[in-house]
Enzyme design. Structure first.
Site, PDB file in Angstrom:
ATOM      1  N   GLY A 191       7.831   4.230   1.862  1.00 30.62           N
ATOM      2  CA  GLY A 191       7.586   5.196   2.929  1.00 30.62           C
ATOM      3  C   GLY A 191       6.485   6.195   2.649  1.00 30.62           C
ATOM      4  O   GLY A 191       6.539   7.329   3.124  1.00 30.62           O
ATOM      5  N   ASN A 241       3.435   6.054   3.811  1.00 30.13           N
ATOM      6  CA  ASN A 241       2.770   6.321   5.101  1.00 30.13           C
ATOM      7  C   ASN A 241       3.637   7.242   5.954  1.00 30.13           C
ATOM      8  O   ASN A 241       3.136   8.168   6.589  1.00 30.13           O
ATOM      9  CB  ASN A 241       2.474   5.013   5.835  1.00 30.13           C
ATOM     10  CG  ASN A 241       1.201   4.368   5.334  1.00 30.13           C
ATOM     11  OD1 ASN A 241       0.101   4.823   5.640  1.00 30.13           O
ATOM     12  ND2 ASN A 241       1.333   3.326   4.528  1.00 30.13           N
ATOM     13  N   ASN A 263       1.501   0.259  14.490  1.00 24.97           N
ATOM     14  CA  ASN A 263       1.787  -0.318  13.169  1.00 24.97           C
ATOM     15  C   ASN A 263       0.564  -0.142  12.274  1.00 24.97           C
ATOM     16  O   ASN A 263      -0.562  -0.098  12.765  1.00 24.97           O
ATOM     17  CB  ASN A 263       2.082  -1.819  13.300  1.00 24.97           C
ATOM     18  CG  ASN A 263       2.408  -2.465  11.953  1.00 24.97           C
ATOM     19  OD1 ASN A 263       3.141  -1.890  11.145  1.00 24.97           O
ATOM     20  ND2 ASN A 263       1.860  -3.641  11.704  1.00 24.97           N
ATOM     21  N   HIS A 267      -1.320  -2.079   9.195  1.00 24.95           N
ATOM     22  CA  HIS A 267      -1.354  -3.372   8.510  1.00 24.95           C
ATOM     23  C   HIS A 267      -2.432  -3.309   7.428  1.00 24.95           C
ATOM     24  O   HIS A 267      -3.558  -2.883   7.692  1.00 24.95           O
ATOM     25  CB  HIS A 267      -1.682  -4.481   9.523  1.00 24.95           C
ATOM     26  CG  HIS A 267      -1.731  -5.833   8.886  1.00 24.95           C
ATOM     27  ND1 HIS A 267      -0.591  -6.514   8.499  1.00 24.95           N
ATOM     28  CD2 HIS A 267      -2.776  -6.621   8.536  1.00 24.95           C
ATOM     29  CE1 HIS A 267      -0.942  -7.660   7.944  1.00 24.95           C
ATOM     30  NE2 HIS A 267      -2.259  -7.755   7.954  1.00 24.95           N
ATOM     31  N   ALA A 283      -6.098   5.833   1.566  1.00 20.91           N
ATOM     32  CA  ALA A 283      -6.954   5.616   2.750  1.00 20.91           C
ATOM     33  C   ALA A 283      -6.077   5.289   3.963  1.00 20.91           C
ATOM     34  O   ALA A 283      -6.357   5.726   5.087  1.00 20.91           O
ATOM     35  CB  ALA A 283      -7.956   4.500   2.471  1.00 20.91           C
ATOM     36  N   GLU A 284      -5.002   4.526   3.750  1.00 17.61           N
ATOM     37  CA  GLU A 284      -4.066   4.223   4.847  1.00 17.61           C
ATOM     38  C   GLU A 284      -3.484   5.511   5.414  1.00 17.61           C
ATOM     39  O   GLU A 284      -3.380   5.688   6.631  1.00 17.61           O
ATOM     40  CB  GLU A 284      -2.912   3.342   4.348  1.00 17.61           C
ATOM     41  CG  GLU A 284      -3.295   1.935   3.994  1.00 17.61           C
ATOM     42  CD  GLU A 284      -2.061   1.054   3.739  1.00 17.61           C
ATOM     43  OE1 GLU A 284      -0.970   1.358   4.235  1.00 17.61           O
ATOM     44  OE2 GLU A 284      -2.222   0.044   3.035  1.00 17.61           O
TER      45      GLU A 284
END
Ligand code: GRF
Length: 192
Positions: free
Chosen positions: A6, A8, A102, A104, A168-169
């Site tokens: 988790g 993100n 989402n 990815h 970076a995400e």
């Protein structure tokens, strides 16, 4: 909705703690009771809940009905998938049409599905990245809202690449969520 660590989710929750943020986190949902992110959400004072897919004997219909009833209870109007490992049915997706995002870990439309980091390395590419997209009935194929890219280094393996991509995400997902809520849906490139 999460299945694992988790990070993100944590990045999004931290961003939403900012008073100028246009969204409010009402629920963190997991399909797996061991998901570390559930504890993090609790610590951060965000309601969390688990619908254990396995204890429902992998019955996707019951699983999704239970998810929907929990989401309805909290009047959720936008779902962010953040490392959620179950594939959602067309029925679920049409219930929340254009309301599911989402992240990815690839530069879509390249490398849909699993093992994206290894596949990017195997392909001989110099770049890897992540995409935030809307969820549509076809896997990893909805409208692209934003992307980030990082170089693949000579000594990278799947885990080093994954680790370097995560910050970076986080930056990408935070920005795309804010933009999406203000109806900006043209794809944006976010640099690390
Ligand atoms: C990330 O790599 C994300 O792109 C993918 O699953 C992973 C989740 O990581 N969908 P975390 O649980 O957010 O740390």
């Amino acid at each position: 909705m999460i299945s694992g660590t988790g990070t993100n989710m944590t990045a999004l929750l931290k961003d939403m703690a900012n008073p100028n943020h246009p969204a409010e986190p009402v629920l963190v949902l997991s399909d797996c009771p061991e998901a570390k992110g559930l504890k993090v959400a609790k610590k951060m004072g965000v309601k969390s809940s688990c619908v254990d897919y396995k204890s429902l004997r992998n019955n996707r219909e019951v699983f999704e009905e239970t998810l929907i009833s929990k989401l309805k209870q909290e009047n959720v109007d936008l779902i962010c998938l953040a490392g959620f490992k179950r594939i959602l049915s067309e029925k679920f997706i049409s219930h929340y049409e254009n309301k599911i995002l989402n992240i990815h870990p690839s530069i879509l439309p390249l490398f849909k599905g699993l093992n994206t980091h290894q596949r990017a390395i195997n392909s001989g590419m110099a770049l890897h990245g992540a995409t935030v997209h809307m969820v549509s009935k076809d896997l990893d194929s909805g409208r692209i809202l934003g992307q980030t890219i990082i170089p693949i280094l000579r000594n990278d393996d799947a885990s080093s690449l994954k680790l370097r991509l995560l910050p970076a995400e986080h930056k990408l997902y935070k920005l795309v969520l804010r933009r999406f809520i203000s109806r900006q849906i043209d794809p944006i490139l976010v640099n690390k």
